[in-house]
Design a protein around this motif. Structure first.
Motif, PDB file in Angstrom:
ATOM      1  N   VAL A   7       0.884  -1.080  -0.059  1.00  0.00           N
ATOM      2  CA  VAL A   7      -0.065  -0.125  -0.200  1.00  0.00           C
ATOM      3  C   VAL A   7       0.874   1.090   0.012  1.00  0.00           C
ATOM      4  CG1 VAL A   7      -1.647   1.248   1.202  1.00  0.00           C
ATOM      5  CG2 VAL A   7      -1.901  -1.250   1.208  1.00  0.00           C
ATOM      6  N   PRO A   8       0.817   2.125  -1.175  1.00  0.00           N
ATOM      7  CA  PRO A   8       1.661   3.381  -0.883  1.00  0.00           C
ATOM      8  C   PRO A   8       0.921   4.395   0.095  1.00  0.00           C
ATOM      9  CG  PRO A   8       0.309   3.116  -3.173  1.00  0.00           C
ATOM     10  CD  PRO A   8      -0.185   1.963  -2.259  1.00  0.00           C
ATOM     11  N   TYR A   9       1.578   4.929   0.657  1.00  0.00           N
ATOM     12  CA  TYR A   9       1.181   6.114   1.602  1.00  0.00           C
ATOM     13  C   TYR A   9       1.837   7.163   1.281  1.00  0.00           C
ATOM     14  CZ  TYR A   9      -0.279   2.275   4.788  1.00  0.00           C
ATOM     15  OH  TYR A   9      -1.194   1.073   5.141  1.00  0.00           O
ATOM     16  N   GLY A  23       2.791  14.642  20.954  1.00  0.00           N
ATOM     17  CA  GLY A  23       2.095  15.448  21.991  1.00  0.00           C
ATOM     18  C   GLY A  23       1.654  14.807  22.986  1.00  0.00           C
ATOM     19  N   PRO A  24       1.107  15.847  24.104  1.00  0.00           N
ATOM     20  CA  PRO A  24       0.593  15.110  25.420  1.00  0.00           C
ATOM     21  C   PRO A  24      -0.863  14.204  25.098  1.00  0.00           C
ATOM     22  CG  PRO A  24       0.203  17.527  25.268  1.00  0.00           C
ATOM     23  CD  PRO A  24       1.288  16.993  23.997  1.00  0.00           C
ATOM     24  N   GLU A  25      -1.270  14.863  24.086  1.00  0.00           N
ATOM     25  CA  GLU A  25      -2.716  14.001  23.967  1.00  0.00           C
ATOM     26  C   GLU A  25      -2.434  12.922  22.565  1.00  0.00           C
ATOM     27  OE1 GLU A  25      -6.371  16.264  24.184  1.00  0.00           O
ATOM     28  OE2 GLU A  25      -5.402  17.346  25.826  1.00  0.00           O
ATOM     29  N   GLY A  26      -1.379  12.596  22.131  1.00  0.00           N
ATOM     30  CA  GLY A  26      -1.150  11.751  21.260  1.00  0.00           C
ATOM     31  C   GLY A  26      -1.569  10.389  21.262  1.00  0.00           C
ATOM     32  N   LEU A  27      -2.023   9.917  20.302  1.00  0.00           N
ATOM     33  CA  LEU A  27      -2.449   8.339  20.163  1.00  0.00           C
ATOM     34  C   LEU A  27      -1.335   7.531  20.338  1.00  0.00           C
ATOM     35  CD1 LEU A  27      -5.568   8.685  17.706  1.00  0.00           C
ATOM     36  CD2 LEU A  27      -5.785   8.395  20.369  1.00  0.00           C
ATOM     37  N   SER A  28      -1.579   6.207  20.844  1.00  0.00           N
ATOM     38  CA  SER A  28      -0.555   5.214  20.477  1.00  0.00           C
ATOM     39  C   SER A  28      -0.655   4.794  19.240  1.00  0.00           C
ATOM     40  CB  SER A  28      -0.730   4.163  21.565  1.00  0.00           C
ATOM     41  OG  SER A  28      -2.054   3.426  21.433  1.00  0.00           O
ATOM     42  N   ALA A  29       0.587   4.194  18.550  1.00  0.00           N
ATOM     43  CA  ALA A  29       0.667   3.582  17.308  1.00  0.00           C
ATOM     44  C   ALA A  29      -0.490   2.435  17.344  1.00  0.00           C
ATOM     45  CB  ALA A  29       1.806   3.126  17.003  1.00  0.00           C
ATOM     46  N   THR A  30      -0.768   1.685  18.251  1.00  0.00           N
ATOM     47  CA  THR A  30      -1.701   0.743  18.339  1.00  0.00           C
ATOM     48  C   THR A  30      -3.166   1.175  18.155  1.00  0.00           C
ATOM     49  OG1 THR A  30      -0.293  -0.826  19.557  1.00  0.00           O
ATOM     50  CG2 THR A  30      -2.481  -1.099  19.663  1.00  0.00           C
ATOM     51  N   ALA A  31      -3.514   2.217  18.950  1.00  0.00           N
ATOM     52  CA  ALA A  31      -4.899   2.970  19.149  1.00  0.00           C
ATOM     53  C   ALA A  31      -5.149   3.603  17.594  1.00  0.00           C
ATOM     54  CB  ALA A  31      -5.037   3.953  19.978  1.00  0.00           C
ATOM     55  N   LEU A  32      -4.251   4.478  17.147  1.00  0.00           N
ATOM     56  CA  LEU A  32      -4.486   5.012  15.774  1.00  0.00           C
ATOM     57  C   LEU A  32      -4.451   3.775  14.736  1.00  0.00           C
ATOM     58  CD1 LEU A  32      -4.476   7.550  14.241  1.00  0.00           C
ATOM     59  CD2 LEU A  32      -2.036   7.647  14.092  1.00  0.00           C
ATOM     60  N   GLY A  33      -3.650   2.832  14.801  1.00  0.00           N
ATOM     61  CA  GLY A  33      -3.534   1.775  13.842  1.00  0.00           C
ATOM     62  C   GLY A  33      -5.079   1.137  13.433  1.00  0.00           C
ATOM     63  N   LYS A  34      -5.795   0.982  14.858  1.00  0.00           N
ATOM     64  CA  LYS A  34      -7.069   0.534  14.896  1.00  0.00           C
ATOM     65  C   LYS A  34      -8.199   1.601  14.097  1.00  0.00           C
ATOM     66  CE  LYS A  34      -6.404  -2.551  18.860  1.00  0.00           C
ATOM     67  NZ  LYS A  34      -6.806  -2.875  19.964  1.00  0.00           N
ATOM     68  N   GLN A  35      -7.823   2.826  14.480  1.00  0.00           N
ATOM     69  CA  GLN A  35      -8.692   3.787  13.858  1.00  0.00           C
ATOM     70  C   GLN A  35      -8.537   3.817  12.132  1.00  0.00           C
ATOM     71  OE1 GLN A  35      -8.316   7.439  15.500  1.00  0.00           O
ATOM     72  NE2 GLN A  35      -8.874   6.741  17.678  1.00  0.00           N
ATOM     73  N   VAL A  36      -7.271   3.826  11.639  1.00  0.00           N
ATOM     74  CA  VAL A  36      -7.282   4.204  10.343  1.00  0.00           C
ATOM     75  C   VAL A  36      -6.737   3.085   9.553  1.00  0.00           C
ATOM     76  CG1 VAL A  36      -6.504   6.691  10.770  1.00  0.00           C
ATOM     77  CG2 VAL A  36      -4.708   4.801  10.517  1.00  0.00           C
ATOM     78  N   GLY A  37      -6.750   1.841   9.976  1.00  0.00           N
ATOM     79  CA  GLY A  37      -6.433   0.667   9.091  1.00  0.00           C
ATOM     80  C   GLY A  37      -4.951   0.408   8.919  1.00  0.00           C
ATOM     81  N   VAL A  38      -3.969   1.189   9.454  1.00  0.00           N
ATOM     82  CA  VAL A  38      -2.542   0.908   9.195  1.00  0.00           C
ATOM     83  C   VAL A  38      -1.971   0.289  10.451  1.00  0.00           C
ATOM     84  CG1 VAL A  38      -0.409   2.462   9.007  1.00  0.00           C
ATOM     85  CG2 VAL A  38      -2.701   3.091   8.088  1.00  0.00           C
ATOM     86  N   PRO A  39      -1.188  -0.890   9.944  1.00  0.00           N
ATOM     87  CA  PRO A  39      -0.347  -1.676  10.938  1.00  0.00           C
ATOM     88  C   PRO A  39       0.308  -0.957  12.089  1.00  0.00           C
ATOM     89  CG  PRO A  39       0.158  -2.586   8.857  1.00  0.00           C
ATOM     90  CD  PRO A  39      -0.684  -1.328   8.667  1.00  0.00           C
TER      91      PRO A  39
END
Length: 53
Positions: A7-9, A23-39
């Motif tokens: 998949v080209p990003y 940032g202080p309110e940044g998401l974890s890579a795991t949480a963000l990945g679940k939201q956007v479908g990126v490993p």
């Protein structure tokens, strides 16, 4: 059949994802990945590269 590695990003998309993890309110890579479908591993790599420039 193509896997997710094919998949080209765009750089703009990568930068947006890094901003969402930083940032202080940044998401974890795991949480963000679940939201956007990126490993999680892909997001973690982008974050690491962005913070070691």
């Amino acid at each position: 059949m193509k896997g997710r590695a094919d998949v080209p990003y765009t750089e703009q998309f990568k930068e947006q994802m890094v901003r969402r993890m930083m940032g202080p309110e940044g998401l974890s890579a795991t949480a963000l990945g679940k939201q956007v479908g990126v490993p999680q591993s892909t997001l973690s790599t982008w974050l690491k590269r962005a913070t070691t420039r």
